[in-house]
Motif scaffolding. Structure first.
Motif, PDB file in Angstrom:
ATOM      1  N   GLU A 262      49.336  36.841  49.039  1.00 46.92           N
ATOM      2  CA  GLU A 262      48.402  36.086  48.212  1.00 46.92           C
ATOM      3  C   GLU A 262      48.005  36.879  46.965  1.00 46.92           C
ATOM      4  OE1 GLU A 262      45.109  35.102  50.641  1.00 46.92           O
ATOM      5  OE2 GLU A 262      46.250  33.783  51.996  1.00 46.92           O
ATOM      6  N   VAL A 263      47.800  38.173  47.125  1.00 51.83           N
ATOM      7  CA  VAL A 263      47.486  39.025  45.971  1.00 51.83           C
ATOM      8  C   VAL A 263      48.633  39.004  44.968  1.00 51.83           C
ATOM      9  CG1 VAL A 263      47.047  41.408  45.251  1.00 51.83           C
ATOM     10  CG2 VAL A 263      45.929  40.494  47.292  1.00 51.83           C
ATOM     11  N   SER A 264      49.863  39.086  45.448  1.00 52.71           N
ATOM     12  CA  SER A 264      51.018  39.049  44.559  1.00 52.71           C
ATOM     13  C   SER A 264      51.099  37.727  43.808  1.00 52.71           C
ATOM     14  CB  SER A 264      52.292  39.273  45.369  1.00 52.71           C
ATOM     15  OG  SER A 264      53.429  39.221  44.554  1.00 52.71           O
ATOM     16  N   THR A 265      50.783  36.638  44.488  1.00 51.07           N
ATOM     17  CA  THR A 265      50.797  35.322  43.821  1.00 51.07           C
ATOM     18  C   THR A 265      49.746  35.261  42.721  1.00 51.07           C
ATOM     19  OG1 THR A 265      51.546  34.306  45.892  1.00 51.07           O
ATOM     20  CG2 THR A 265      50.607  32.856  44.217  1.00 51.07           C
ATOM     21  N   GLN A 266      48.585  35.814  42.968  1.00 46.94           N
ATOM     22  CA  GLN A 266      47.539  35.843  41.942  1.00 46.94           C
ATOM     23  C   GLN A 266      47.953  36.687  40.737  1.00 46.94           C
ATOM     24  OE1 GLN A 266      44.015  37.197  43.941  1.00 46.94           O
ATOM     25  NE2 GLN A 266      43.865  35.387  45.268  1.00 46.94           N
ATOM     26  N   LEU A 267      48.655  37.781  40.975  1.00 51.18           N
ATOM     27  CA  LEU A 267      49.108  38.612  39.862  1.00 51.18           C
ATOM     28  C   LEU A 267      50.182  37.918  39.029  1.00 51.18           C
ATOM     29  CD1 LEU A 267      49.292  42.169  41.473  1.00 51.18           C
ATOM     30  CD2 LEU A 267      47.677  41.363  39.743  1.00 51.18           C
ATOM     31  N   HIS A 268      50.983  37.102  39.654  1.00 53.75           N
ATOM     32  CA  HIS A 268      51.988  36.343  38.905  1.00 53.75           C
ATOM     33  C   HIS A 268      51.319  35.431  37.873  1.00 53.75           C
ATOM     34  CE1 HIS A 268      55.949  37.334  40.323  1.00 53.75           C
ATOM     35  NE2 HIS A 268      55.570  37.252  41.588  1.00 53.75           N
ATOM     36  N   ALA A 269      50.167  34.911  38.205  1.00 48.80           N
ATOM     37  CA  ALA A 269      49.456  34.020  37.279  1.00 48.80           C
ATOM     38  C   ALA A 269      48.585  34.760  36.282  1.00 48.80           C
ATOM     39  CB  ALA A 269      48.600  33.041  38.085  1.00 48.80           C
ATOM     40  N   SER A 270      48.573  36.081  36.340  1.00 48.59           N
ATOM     41  CA  SER A 270      47.722  36.861  35.446  1.00 48.59           C
ATOM     42  C   SER A 270      48.359  36.965  34.066  1.00 48.59           C
ATOM     43  CB  SER A 270      47.495  38.251  36.031  1.00 48.59           C
ATOM     44  OG  SER A 270      46.726  39.040  35.156  1.00 48.59           O
ATOM     45  N   PRO A 271      47.603  36.824  32.973  1.00 54.04           N
ATOM     46  CA  PRO A 271      48.155  36.977  31.612  1.00 54.04           C
ATOM     47  C   PRO A 271      48.513  38.434  31.328  1.00 54.04           C
ATOM     48  CG  PRO A 271      45.784  36.662  31.514  1.00 54.04           C
ATOM     49  CD  PRO A 271      46.180  36.443  32.940  1.00 54.04           C
ATOM     50  N   PRO A 272      49.464  38.692  30.434  1.00 52.90           N
ATOM     51  CA  PRO A 272      49.904  40.075  30.159  1.00 52.90           C
ATOM     52  C   PRO A 272      48.786  40.979  29.663  1.00 52.90           C
ATOM     53  CG  PRO A 272      51.481  38.502  29.276  1.00 52.90           C
ATOM     54  CD  PRO A 272      50.296  37.710  29.720  1.00 52.90           C
ATOM     55  N   ASP A 273      47.840  40.431  28.900  1.00 55.41           N
ATOM     56  CA  ASP A 273      46.777  41.278  28.359  1.00 55.41           C
ATOM     57  C   ASP A 273      45.879  41.858  29.447  1.00 55.41           C
ATOM     58  OD1 ASP A 273      47.769  40.716  25.881  1.00 55.41           O
ATOM     59  OD2 ASP A 273      46.316  39.116  25.441  1.00 55.41           O
ATOM     60  N   ASN A 274      45.769  41.142  30.552  1.00 48.40           N
ATOM     61  CA  ASN A 274      44.888  41.597  31.641  1.00 48.40           C
ATOM     62  C   ASN A 274      45.665  42.050  32.871  1.00 48.40           C
ATOM     63  OD1 ASN A 274      42.636  40.862  30.064  1.00 48.40           O
ATOM     64  ND2 ASN A 274      42.675  38.757  30.873  1.00 48.40           N
ATOM     65  N   PHE A 275      46.982  42.144  32.722  1.00 47.23           N
ATOM     66  CA  PHE A 275      47.790  42.429  33.901  1.00 47.23           C
ATOM     67  C   PHE A 275      47.518  43.827  34.444  1.00 47.23           C
ATOM     68  CE2 PHE A 275      51.544  43.484  36.360  1.00 47.23           C
ATOM     69  CZ  PHE A 275      51.771  42.298  37.047  1.00 47.23           C
ATOM     70  N   ILE A 276      47.409  44.819  33.585  1.00 49.88           N
ATOM     71  CA  ILE A 276      47.176  46.197  34.048  1.00 49.88           C
ATOM     72  C   ILE A 276      45.834  46.296  34.760  1.00 49.88           C
ATOM     73  CG2 ILE A 276      46.883  48.579  33.315  1.00 49.88           C
ATOM     74  CD1 ILE A 276      48.794  48.045  31.024  1.00 49.88           C
ATOM     75  N   GLU A 277      44.789  45.680  34.156  1.00 50.63           N
ATOM     76  CA  GLU A 277      43.460  45.725  34.790  1.00 50.63           C
ATOM     77  C   GLU A 277      43.463  45.001  36.132  1.00 50.63           C
ATOM     78  OE1 GLU A 277      44.056  45.072  31.705  1.00 50.63           O
ATOM     79  OE2 GLU A 277      42.830  46.432  30.478  1.00 50.63           O
ATOM     80  N   ASN A 278      44.122  43.836  36.185  1.00 53.29           N
ATOM     81  CA  ASN A 278      44.151  43.092  37.452  1.00 53.29           C
ATOM     82  C   ASN A 278      44.947  43.826  38.527  1.00 53.29           C
ATOM     83  OD1 ASN A 278      42.645  41.071  36.248  1.00 53.29           O
ATOM     84  ND2 ASN A 278      44.436  39.811  35.728  1.00 53.29           N
ATOM     85  N   PHE A 279      46.038  44.469  38.133  1.00 52.09           N
ATOM     86  CA  PHE A 279      46.806  45.258  39.106  1.00 52.09           C
ATOM     87  C   PHE A 279      45.966  46.425  39.615  1.00 52.09           C
ATOM     88  CE2 PHE A 279      49.676  48.594  40.431  1.00 52.09           C
ATOM     89  CZ  PHE A 279      50.609  47.919  41.195  1.00 52.09           C
TER      90      PHE A 279
END
Length: 330
Positions: free
Chosen positions: A181-198
Protein backbone atom coordinates in the motif's frame (compact mmCIF):
# COMPACT_ATOMS: atom_id res chain seq x y z
CA UNK A 1 -3.26 -71.00 71.91
CA UNK A 2 -1.01 -68.51 73.72
CA UNK A 3 -2.72 -69.12 77.05
CA UNK A 4 -2.34 -72.83 76.68
CA UNK A 5 1.31 -72.41 75.71
CA UNK A 6 1.90 -70.37 78.88
CA UNK A 7 0.16 -73.05 80.87
CA UNK A 8 2.45 -75.52 79.26
CA UNK A 9 5.46 -73.48 80.33
CA UNK A 10 4.08 -73.28 83.85
CA UNK A 11 3.93 -77.05 83.95
CA UNK A 12 7.75 -76.90 83.71
CA UNK A 13 8.04 -78.64 80.40
CA UNK A 14 11.70 -78.74 79.71
CA UNK A 15 12.82 -77.04 76.51
CA UNK A 16 16.29 -77.16 75.23
CA UNK A 17 17.97 -74.15 73.59
CA UNK A 18 20.88 -74.59 71.22
CA UNK A 19 23.53 -71.99 70.64
CA UNK A 20 21.40 -70.44 67.83
CA UNK A 21 18.41 -70.05 70.16
CA UNK A 22 16.40 -72.66 68.26
CA UNK A 23 14.03 -74.13 70.75
CA UNK A 24 13.00 -77.76 70.54
CA UNK A 25 11.06 -79.94 72.97
CA UNK A 26 12.99 -82.37 75.05
CA UNK A 27 10.32 -85.02 74.86
CA UNK A 28 7.62 -86.20 72.52
CA UNK A 29 4.97 -85.03 74.97
CA UNK A 30 5.34 -81.47 73.91
CA UNK A 31 5.07 -82.35 70.23
CA UNK A 32 1.97 -84.43 70.87
CA UNK A 33 0.44 -81.69 73.02
CA UNK A 34 1.05 -79.00 70.41
CA UNK A 35 -0.40 -81.14 67.68
CA UNK A 36 -3.57 -81.80 69.65
CA UNK A 37 -3.99 -78.11 70.56
CA UNK A 38 -3.24 -76.67 67.16
CA UNK A 39 -5.57 -79.06 65.43
CA UNK A 40 -8.44 -77.05 66.92
CA UNK A 41 -7.57 -74.12 64.73
CA UNK A 42 -8.16 -75.95 61.46
CA UNK A 43 -11.58 -74.33 61.17
CA UNK A 44 -10.03 -70.86 60.75
CA UNK A 45 -10.80 -69.68 57.17
CA UNK A 46 -7.70 -69.74 55.01
CA UNK A 47 -6.95 -66.78 52.70
CA UNK A 48 -7.43 -67.51 49.04
CA UNK A 49 -4.13 -67.72 47.24
CA UNK A 50 -3.79 -66.61 43.68
CA UNK A 51 -2.02 -69.02 41.33
CA UNK A 52 1.66 -69.07 42.02
CA UNK A 53 3.92 -69.00 38.98
CA UNK A 54 6.33 -71.85 38.60
CA UNK A 55 9.86 -71.00 39.56
CA UNK A 56 9.14 -68.51 42.36
CA UNK A 57 11.00 -69.93 45.33
CA UNK A 58 9.34 -67.56 47.78
CA UNK A 59 5.81 -68.88 47.19
CA UNK A 60 4.40 -72.21 48.33
CA UNK A 61 7.27 -72.98 50.71
CA UNK A 62 6.41 -74.74 53.92
CA UNK A 63 8.61 -74.19 56.88
CA UNK A 64 9.91 -77.23 58.68
CA UNK A 65 7.94 -78.08 61.79
CA UNK A 66 4.90 -79.94 62.99
CA UNK A 67 1.65 -80.39 61.13
CA UNK A 68 -0.14 -77.72 63.10
CA UNK A 69 2.63 -75.18 62.64
CA UNK A 70 2.76 -75.98 58.95
CA UNK A 71 -0.86 -74.85 58.72
CA UNK A 72 0.06 -71.50 60.17
CA UNK A 73 3.01 -71.23 57.81
CA UNK A 74 0.71 -72.17 54.96
CA UNK A 75 -1.66 -69.39 55.94
CA UNK A 76 1.13 -66.82 56.19
CA UNK A 77 2.77 -67.86 52.96
CA UNK A 78 -0.60 -67.91 51.26
CA UNK A 79 -1.37 -64.35 52.29
CA UNK A 80 2.16 -63.27 51.33
CA UNK A 81 1.92 -64.96 47.97
CA UNK A 82 -1.50 -63.41 47.41
CA UNK A 83 -0.05 -59.92 48.06
CA UNK A 84 2.92 -60.54 45.78
CA UNK A 85 0.80 -62.07 43.08
CA UNK A 86 -1.66 -59.18 43.24
CA UNK A 87 1.22 -56.74 42.88
CA UNK A 88 2.80 -58.64 40.03
CA UNK A 89 -0.46 -59.30 38.23
CA UNK A 90 -1.65 -55.74 38.77
CA UNK A 91 1.45 -53.98 37.42
CA UNK A 92 1.03 -54.76 33.71
CA UNK A 93 -2.63 -53.56 33.53
CA UNK A 94 -1.70 -50.35 35.38
CA UNK A 95 1.19 -49.72 32.99
CA UNK A 96 -1.04 -50.51 30.05
CA UNK A 97 -3.70 -48.17 31.37
CA UNK A 98 -1.18 -45.38 31.87
CA UNK A 99 0.23 -45.96 28.41
CA UNK A 100 -3.24 -45.92 26.92
CA UNK A 101 -4.09 -42.79 28.85
CA UNK A 102 -1.16 -40.70 27.64
CA UNK A 103 -0.79 -42.05 24.11
CA UNK A 104 -2.94 -40.45 21.42
CA UNK A 105 -3.83 -41.85 18.08
CA UNK A 106 -3.16 -39.75 14.94
CA UNK A 107 -6.79 -38.64 14.75
CA UNK A 108 -6.76 -37.23 18.29
CA UNK A 109 -3.46 -35.44 17.66
CA UNK A 110 -4.86 -33.94 14.47
CA UNK A 111 -7.97 -32.71 16.29
CA UNK A 112 -5.89 -31.20 19.10
CA UNK A 113 -3.66 -29.40 16.60
CA UNK A 114 -6.71 -28.15 14.74
CA UNK A 115 -8.21 -26.79 17.96
CA UNK A 116 -4.93 -25.09 18.85
CA UNK A 117 -4.70 -23.44 15.42
CA UNK A 118 -8.33 -22.37 15.68
CA UNK A 119 -7.62 -20.79 19.07
CA UNK A 120 -4.64 -18.97 17.54
CA UNK A 121 -6.77 -17.68 14.67
CA UNK A 122 -9.63 -16.53 16.89
CA UNK A 123 -7.87 -15.15 19.95
CA UNK A 124 -4.14 -14.50 19.58
CA UNK A 125 -3.57 -13.31 16.02
CA UNK A 126 -6.51 -10.82 15.83
CA UNK A 127 -5.16 -8.98 18.87
CA UNK A 128 -1.65 -8.98 17.47
CA UNK A 129 -2.87 -7.81 14.08
CA UNK A 130 -4.65 -4.81 15.59
CA UNK A 131 -1.55 -3.80 17.51
CA UNK A 132 0.66 -4.16 14.41
CA UNK A 133 -1.74 -1.98 12.40
CA UNK A 134 -1.55 0.76 14.99
CA UNK A 135 2.24 0.58 15.15
CA UNK A 136 2.70 0.68 11.37
CA UNK A 137 0.56 3.75 10.75
CA UNK A 138 1.85 5.87 13.60
CA UNK A 139 3.97 8.94 12.97
CA UNK A 140 7.37 9.17 14.68
CA UNK A 141 6.10 12.07 16.81
CA UNK A 142 2.84 10.39 17.80
CA UNK A 143 2.36 8.44 21.04
CA UNK A 144 -0.13 5.60 20.60
CA UNK A 145 -1.35 3.79 23.71
CA UNK A 146 -0.45 0.15 23.04
CA UNK A 147 0.04 -2.46 25.75
CA UNK A 148 3.44 -3.83 24.88
CA UNK A 149 3.25 -6.28 27.78
CA UNK A 150 0.03 -7.72 26.39
CA UNK A 151 1.51 -8.04 22.90
CA UNK A 152 4.57 -9.77 24.31
CA UNK A 153 2.29 -12.11 26.26
CA UNK A 154 0.42 -13.11 23.09
CA UNK A 155 3.70 -13.73 21.26
CA UNK A 156 5.01 -15.79 24.18
CA UNK A 157 1.89 -17.99 24.21
CA UNK A 158 2.03 -18.51 20.44
CA UNK A 159 5.65 -19.61 20.57
CA UNK A 160 5.02 -21.92 23.55
CA UNK A 161 2.07 -23.49 21.72
CA UNK A 162 4.33 -24.21 18.74
CA UNK A 163 2.80 -21.61 16.44
CA UNK A 164 6.13 -19.91 15.69
CA UNK A 165 6.15 -20.72 11.99
CA UNK A 166 2.53 -19.65 11.61
CA UNK A 167 3.11 -16.45 13.56
CA UNK A 168 6.19 -15.53 11.51
CA UNK A 169 4.29 -16.15 8.28
CA UNK A 170 1.35 -14.00 9.39
CA UNK A 171 3.65 -11.21 10.58
CA UNK A 172 5.61 -11.00 7.34
CA UNK A 173 2.44 -11.26 5.25
CA UNK A 174 0.79 -8.47 7.23
CA UNK A 175 3.77 -6.14 6.88
CA UNK A 176 4.18 -7.01 3.19
CA UNK A 177 0.58 -5.99 2.52
CA UNK A 178 1.16 -2.71 4.33
CA UNK A 179 4.31 -2.02 2.31
CA UNK A 180 2.49 -2.70 -0.95
CA UNK A 181 0.00 0.00 0.00
CA UNK A 182 2.87 2.38 0.76
CA UNK A 183 4.39 1.63 -2.65
CA UNK A 184 1.06 2.37 -4.34
CA UNK A 185 0.86 5.73 -2.57
CA UNK A 186 4.38 6.61 -3.70
CA UNK A 187 3.47 5.84 -7.30
CA UNK A 188 0.85 8.59 -7.10
CA UNK A 189 3.27 11.07 -5.55
CA UNK A 190 4.36 14.05 -7.75
CA UNK A 191 8.10 14.31 -8.58
CA UNK A 192 8.55 17.53 -6.60
CA UNK A 193 7.49 15.81 -3.38
CA UNK A 194 8.73 12.33 -4.14
CA UNK A 195 11.95 12.54 -2.09
CA UNK A 196 10.10 13.95 0.95
CA UNK A 197 7.34 11.34 0.69
CA UNK A 198 9.86 8.50 0.35
CA UNK A 199 11.70 9.81 3.40
CA UNK A 200 8.45 9.91 5.40
CA UNK A 201 7.64 6.31 4.45
CA UNK A 202 11.14 5.10 5.33
CA UNK A 203 11.30 7.02 8.63
CA UNK A 204 7.84 5.90 9.71
CA UNK A 205 8.57 2.27 8.92
CA UNK A 206 11.91 2.36 10.76
CA UNK A 207 10.25 3.87 13.82
CA UNK A 208 7.57 1.16 13.72
CA UNK A 209 10.21 -1.56 13.73
CA UNK A 210 11.70 -0.09 16.88
CA UNK A 211 8.42 -1.06 18.58
CA UNK A 212 7.58 -4.26 16.69
CA UNK A 213 10.92 -6.05 16.93
CA UNK A 214 11.22 -5.87 20.77
CA UNK A 215 7.73 -7.27 21.43
CA UNK A 216 8.44 -10.14 19.01
CA UNK A 217 11.76 -10.81 20.71
CA UNK A 218 10.66 -14.28 21.90
CA UNK A 219 9.78 -15.29 18.33
CA UNK A 220 13.07 -13.86 17.09
CA UNK A 221 15.16 -15.70 19.69
CA UNK A 222 13.56 -19.15 19.64
CA UNK A 223 12.53 -19.45 15.99
CA UNK A 224 14.11 -16.95 13.59
CA UNK A 225 17.61 -16.97 15.06
CA UNK A 226 17.71 -20.61 16.20
CA UNK A 227 15.97 -22.29 13.25
CA UNK A 228 16.22 -19.84 10.34
CA UNK A 229 19.62 -18.40 11.34
CA UNK A 230 18.40 -14.89 10.56
CA UNK A 231 17.33 -11.77 12.42
CA UNK A 232 13.81 -10.36 12.57
CA UNK A 233 14.82 -6.74 12.00
CA UNK A 234 16.94 -7.63 8.98
CA UNK A 235 14.08 -9.65 7.50
CA UNK A 236 11.59 -6.80 7.96
CA UNK A 237 14.00 -4.24 6.49
CA UNK A 238 14.47 -6.56 3.52
CA UNK A 239 10.70 -6.46 3.02
CA UNK A 240 10.89 -2.67 2.68
CA UNK A 241 13.72 -3.00 0.18
CA UNK A 242 11.82 -5.56 -1.89
CA UNK A 243 8.35 -3.98 -1.85
CA UNK A 244 9.15 -0.25 -1.78
CA UNK A 245 12.74 0.84 -2.39
CA UNK A 246 13.55 -1.51 -5.26
CA UNK A 247 10.41 -0.52 -7.12
CA UNK A 248 11.20 3.22 -6.87
CA UNK A 249 15.00 3.39 -6.91
CA UNK A 250 15.11 4.18 -10.64
CA UNK A 251 12.74 7.10 -10.08
CA UNK A 252 14.38 8.25 -6.88
CA UNK A 253 18.03 8.25 -7.98
CA UNK A 254 17.79 10.94 -10.72
CA UNK A 255 15.81 13.16 -8.37
CA UNK A 256 18.48 12.79 -5.69
CA UNK A 257 21.29 13.58 -8.12
CA UNK A 258 19.45 16.66 -9.31
CA UNK A 259 18.70 17.83 -5.77
CA UNK A 260 22.34 17.27 -4.79
CA UNK A 261 23.52 19.53 -7.62
CA UNK A 262 21.19 22.30 -6.48
CA UNK A 263 21.97 23.08 -2.83
CA UNK A 264 19.03 23.41 -0.45
CA UNK A 265 16.44 22.38 -3.02
CA UNK A 266 15.79 19.56 -0.56
CA UNK A 267 16.55 19.82 3.13
CA UNK A 268 20.04 18.44 3.90
CA UNK A 269 18.61 16.28 6.70
CA UNK A 270 16.13 14.73 4.24
CA UNK A 271 18.85 14.07 1.69
CA UNK A 272 21.08 12.49 4.29
CA UNK A 273 18.24 10.30 5.62
CA UNK A 274 17.26 9.01 2.19
CA UNK A 275 20.82 8.38 0.95
CA UNK A 276 21.87 6.62 4.17
CA UNK A 277 18.64 4.65 4.16
CA UNK A 278 19.20 3.41 0.61
CA UNK A 279 22.76 2.45 1.45
CA UNK A 280 21.65 0.48 4.51
CA UNK A 281 19.07 -1.39 2.43
CA UNK A 282 21.34 -2.22 -0.50
CA UNK A 283 24.99 -1.10 -0.32
CA UNK A 284 25.39 -1.90 -4.03
CA UNK A 285 23.07 0.98 -4.91
CA UNK A 286 25.94 3.35 -4.08
CA UNK A 287 27.53 2.40 -7.41
CA UNK A 288 24.58 3.97 -9.24
CA UNK A 289 25.68 7.44 -8.06
CA UNK A 290 29.09 7.34 -6.33
CA UNK A 291 29.42 11.14 -6.21
CA UNK A 292 26.06 11.41 -4.46
CA UNK A 293 26.68 8.67 -1.89
CA UNK A 294 30.25 9.82 -1.19
CA UNK A 295 28.87 13.10 0.12
CA UNK A 296 27.06 11.22 2.95
CA UNK A 297 28.78 7.81 3.23
CA UNK A 298 32.53 7.52 3.89
CA UNK A 299 34.83 5.32 1.81
CA UNK A 300 32.58 5.12 -1.21
CA UNK A 301 35.39 6.24 -3.50
CA UNK A 302 38.70 4.39 -3.69
CA UNK A 303 41.45 5.54 -1.28
CA UNK A 304 43.39 8.68 -2.24
CA UNK A 305 46.75 8.21 -3.91
CA UNK A 306 49.66 10.60 -4.12
CA UNK A 307 49.77 10.58 -7.90
CA UNK A 308 46.31 12.20 -8.08
CA UNK A 309 46.95 15.14 -5.75
CA UNK A 310 46.87 17.63 -8.64
CA UNK A 311 43.49 16.30 -9.73
CA UNK A 312 42.14 16.64 -6.18
CA UNK A 313 43.34 20.28 -6.07
CA UNK A 314 41.69 21.05 -9.40
CA UNK A 315 38.45 19.53 -8.15
CA UNK A 316 38.51 21.67 -5.01
CA UNK A 317 39.17 24.85 -7.04
CA UNK A 318 36.25 24.04 -9.31
CA UNK A 319 33.99 23.56 -6.28
CA UNK A 320 35.04 26.93 -4.84
CA UNK A 321 34.29 28.68 -8.14
CA UNK A 322 30.83 27.11 -8.32
CA UNK A 323 30.04 28.17 -4.76
CA UNK A 324 31.15 31.77 -5.39
CA UNK A 325 29.08 31.94 -8.58
CA UNK A 326 26.00 30.71 -6.69
CA UNK A 327 26.16 33.52 -4.14
CA UNK A 328 28.51 32.07 -1.52
CA UNK A 329 31.40 34.58 -1.27
CA UNK A 330 34.74 33.46 0.11
Amino acid sequence: VVVKMEAMEDDSLELKDDHNHNYCASSSKVRTYLSSQLSDVTTVPQPVCSPVPVGDSRRGKLRSGTTGSSKFMDSDSSSESSEVSETDSGAPPAAAAAEGKFSLDPTSKFLMNALAVEDYRKNHWPNLEKAIDRLLIQNPTDHISVSYAQIYSYVYKCVCQQHSELLYSDLTSKISCHLQEVSTQLHASPPDNFIENFNVALTQYTASLQCIVPVFMYLNKFYIESKLNRDLREDLMKLFADHVAEKHVNTLMPLLIKAHSMPFQVQPSTMASVVKGLYSLRPEWAQLAPALFSGFIPQIHPPAVESLLSDYAAHDQKLQMELSMNGFPR
